[in-house]
Design an enzyme around this catalytic site. Structure first.
Site, PDB file in Angstrom:
ATOM      1  N   GLU A 163      13.632   4.625   1.819  1.00 31.38           N
ATOM      2  CA  GLU A 163      13.465   5.690   2.740  1.00 31.38           C
ATOM      3  C   GLU A 163      14.819   6.305   3.641  1.00 31.38           C
ATOM      4  O   GLU A 163      15.101   5.738   4.648  1.00 31.38           O
ATOM      5  CB  GLU A 163      12.621   5.230   3.764  1.00 31.38           C
ATOM      6  CG  GLU A 163      10.981   4.702   3.169  1.00 31.38           C
ATOM      7  CD  GLU A 163      10.081   4.317   4.217  1.00 31.38           C
ATOM      8  OE1 GLU A 163      10.515   4.324   5.423  1.00 31.38           O
ATOM      9  OE2 GLU A 163       8.849   4.225   3.840  1.00 31.38           O
ATOM     10  N   GLU A 356       5.281   1.330  -1.526  1.00 32.03           N
ATOM     11  CA  GLU A 356       4.588   1.009  -0.519  1.00 32.03           C
ATOM     12  C   GLU A 356       3.399   1.553  -0.267  1.00 32.03           C
ATOM     13  O   GLU A 356       3.514   2.740  -0.098  1.00 32.03           O
ATOM     14  CB  GLU A 356       5.645   1.051   0.669  1.00 32.03           C
ATOM     15  CG  GLU A 356       6.664   0.170   0.677  1.00 32.03           C
ATOM     16  CD  GLU A 356       7.942   0.372   1.894  1.00 32.03           C
ATOM     17  OE1 GLU A 356       7.278   0.670   2.921  1.00 32.03           O
ATOM     18  OE2 GLU A 356       8.786  -0.136   1.734  1.00 32.03           O
TER      19      GLU A 356
HETATM   20  C1  BGC Z   1       9.451   0.819   5.582  1.00 31.29           C
HETATM   21  C2  BGC Z   1       9.105  -0.688   5.813  1.00 31.29           C
HETATM   22  C3  BGC Z   1       8.132  -0.697   7.121  1.00 31.29           C
HETATM   23  C4  BGC Z   1       6.819   0.244   6.962  1.00 31.29           C
HETATM   24  C5  BGC Z   1       5.718   0.069   7.787  1.00 31.29           C
HETATM   25  C6  BGC Z   1       8.364   1.907   5.740  1.00 31.29           C
HETATM   26  O1  BGC Z   1       8.602   2.907   6.452  1.00 31.29           O
HETATM   27  O2  BGC Z   1       9.959   0.893   4.425  1.00 31.29           O
HETATM   28  O3  BGC Z   1       9.960  -1.265   6.215  1.00 31.29           O
HETATM   29  O4  BGC Z   1       7.720  -1.905   7.750  1.00 31.29           O
HETATM   30  O5  BGC Z   1       7.012   1.482   6.426  1.00 31.29           O
HETATM   31  O6  BGC Z   1       6.065   0.746   8.986  1.00 31.29           O
END
Ligand code: BGC
Length: 447
Positions: A163, A356
């Site tokens: 990101e 993610e």
């Molecule tokens: C990030 C994580 C973060 C997650 C939830 C993503 O933007 O890569 O590090 O914990 O979102 O906010």
């Protein structure tokens, strides 16, 4: 259509959010070690000094990953843990920790996916101008070389940057993340150029030192647009918005970063928006940055709706009163998964991983000692079904990683938000698999 053969089921974490051991075994300071010490920056002044103490509990955590049944684990390497000053000296003990982690994962037949940069930038390098310093791409390339030489024999999957949107935007614009230094757009653009060059040089190093590796990067799709009613007009508008941005949201848009990292150029809107503030890229630099990647990661949590008003006009971002949201306050918008993936794939035709996806919830340990999180299960199930729909429509999706394996340090929100499928009791460091852990275990077995 079903998931691709050998679809990867995984889960993810990052170094600063779980490791702790901030000052141990020769680790250098990261910008997060420094930022969290400034009172008022983080919820209740929490820090990642101890976090989930993963540094000392690595074997227990890998055993839990094995129990979960994942085929892959995405973690990040802390640059200042392996290079305390950011350049030069290498910290063998830091490298050993990751080498042991990799061995432990492989012993359990879990494939490591390594993120090189998940925001814990060496503080000493920040003091030298950080990503604004023209040497920063070389710094990152040398760090890549250390990692590739140390683990390249065993680690074949790499993500250069996690990101870039977020650490530039929140770190240097809103200043809610480390290092919290406010810069004007021109400087941030210069920084973006160096980050893109750093990415390109890192990919080259990886290709040279680990020829059989697969490499990508992992942007967030925070601004994933999705049509509330799936009409042609709304779908087309969602795609147009997805591939574009305005002067107030360029830095956090995926369009800006995908054009830069995947095509090696600034998005066509940039010249109009930034004029002479827009840095130049030579042909050589463009080729370096835009060299082909094996995949793109996508971090998807939420999206922005596109709908019609009662009078038939297009409306952006309006959801019904009382629309469901997560613990952190983000709207629950599973269709964003389908549309972000579809629109990305239709534009770039690159295989992708969901690197993610997950939600924070107000999890508690119940009287019987269990952690029930039906809302997380529902969130994940809905997003997976939308992802499957994108796969059915032709998107090449290689795998899916839940964020996150453990509850952890949620940046400026400290430990207030719980994203894990494993509950962490920070007082005792006890791990309690939540219901979603067992649900995911079943998904992995049965899908
Ligand atoms: C990030 C994580 C973060 C997650 C939830 C993503 O933007 O890569 O590090 O914990 O979102 O906010």
């Amino acid at each position: 259509m079903d998931w691709k053969k050998d679809f990867i089921w995984g889960t993810a974490t990052s170094s600063y959010q779980i490791e702790g051991a901030a000052y141990e075994d020769g680790k250098g300071l990261s910008v997060w070690d420094v930022f969290t010490k400034e009172s008022g920056r983080i919820y209740e002044d929490h820090t990642g000094e101890v976090a989930c103490d993963h540094y000392h509990r690595m074997k227990e955590d890998v055993a839990l990953l094995a129990e979960l049944g994942v085929g892959a684990y995405r973690f990040s390497v802390s640059w200042p843990r392996v290079m305390p000053h950011g350049t030069g000296e290498v910290n063998e003990k830091g490298l050993q920790f990751y080498s042991d982690l990799v061995d432990e994962l492989l012993r359990h037949h879990i494939t490591p996916y390594v993120t090189l940069f998940h925001w814990d930038f060496p503080n000493e390098l920040e003091m030298q101008g950080g990503w604004l310093n023209p040497s920063s791409p070389e710094w990152f390339a040398s760090y890549t070389e250390i990692v590739a030489n140390a683990f390249g024999d065993r680690v074949k999957y790499y993500i250069t940057f996690n990101e870039p949107q977020i650490f530039t935007w929140l770190g240097y614009d809103t200043c809610t993340h480390a290092p919290g230094i406010k810069y004007p757009a021109g400087r941030i653009l210069a920084m973006c150029r160096n980050i893109a060059l750093a990415h390109g040089m890192s990919v080259m190093k990886l290709r040279e030192l680990v020829p059989d590796c697969r490499v990508g990067y992992a942007p967030t799709c925070g601004n994933a647009y999705w049509p509330v009613e799936e009409t042609k007009i709304l779908a087309a508008k969602a795609k147009e918005l997805q591939n574009s941005f305005g002067s107030d949201d360029w830095i956090r848009s995926s369009a800006f970063w995908n054009e830069l990292f995947l095509k090696g150029r600034f998005h066509e809107k940039c010249r109009d928006l930034f004029g002479t503030d827009l840095p130049e890229l030579t042909d050589k630099e463009r080729l370096l940055i835009g060299q082909p990647l094996d995949f793109c990661g996508m971090n998807i949590y939420q999206g922005t709706s596109v709908s019609f008003s009662d009078t038939g006009e297009l409306v952006i971002g309006k959801l019904p009163v009382g629309h469901g949201k997560t613990g952190i306050g983000w709207p629950i918008t599973p269709k964003a998964m389908y549309w972000a993936v579809k629109n990305f794939y239709d534009t770039y035709h690159l295989p992708l991983y969901i690197t993610e996806n997950g939600m924070s919830a107000l999890d508690v340990i119940s009287l019987d000692g269990q952690v029930y999180d039906p809302c997380r299960i529902d969130y994940l199930a809905r997003h997976l079904s939308e992802l499957k729909r994108a796969v059915s429509d032709g998107a090449e999706v290689e795998g899916y990683f839940i964020w996150s394996f453990l509850d952890n340090f949620e940046w400026d929100k400290g430990y207030d938000d719980r994203f894990g499928i494993v509950y962490v009791d920070y007082e005792t460091q006890r791990r309690i698999p939540k219901d979603s852990f067992y649900w995911y275990q079943n998904v992995i077995k049965s899908e």
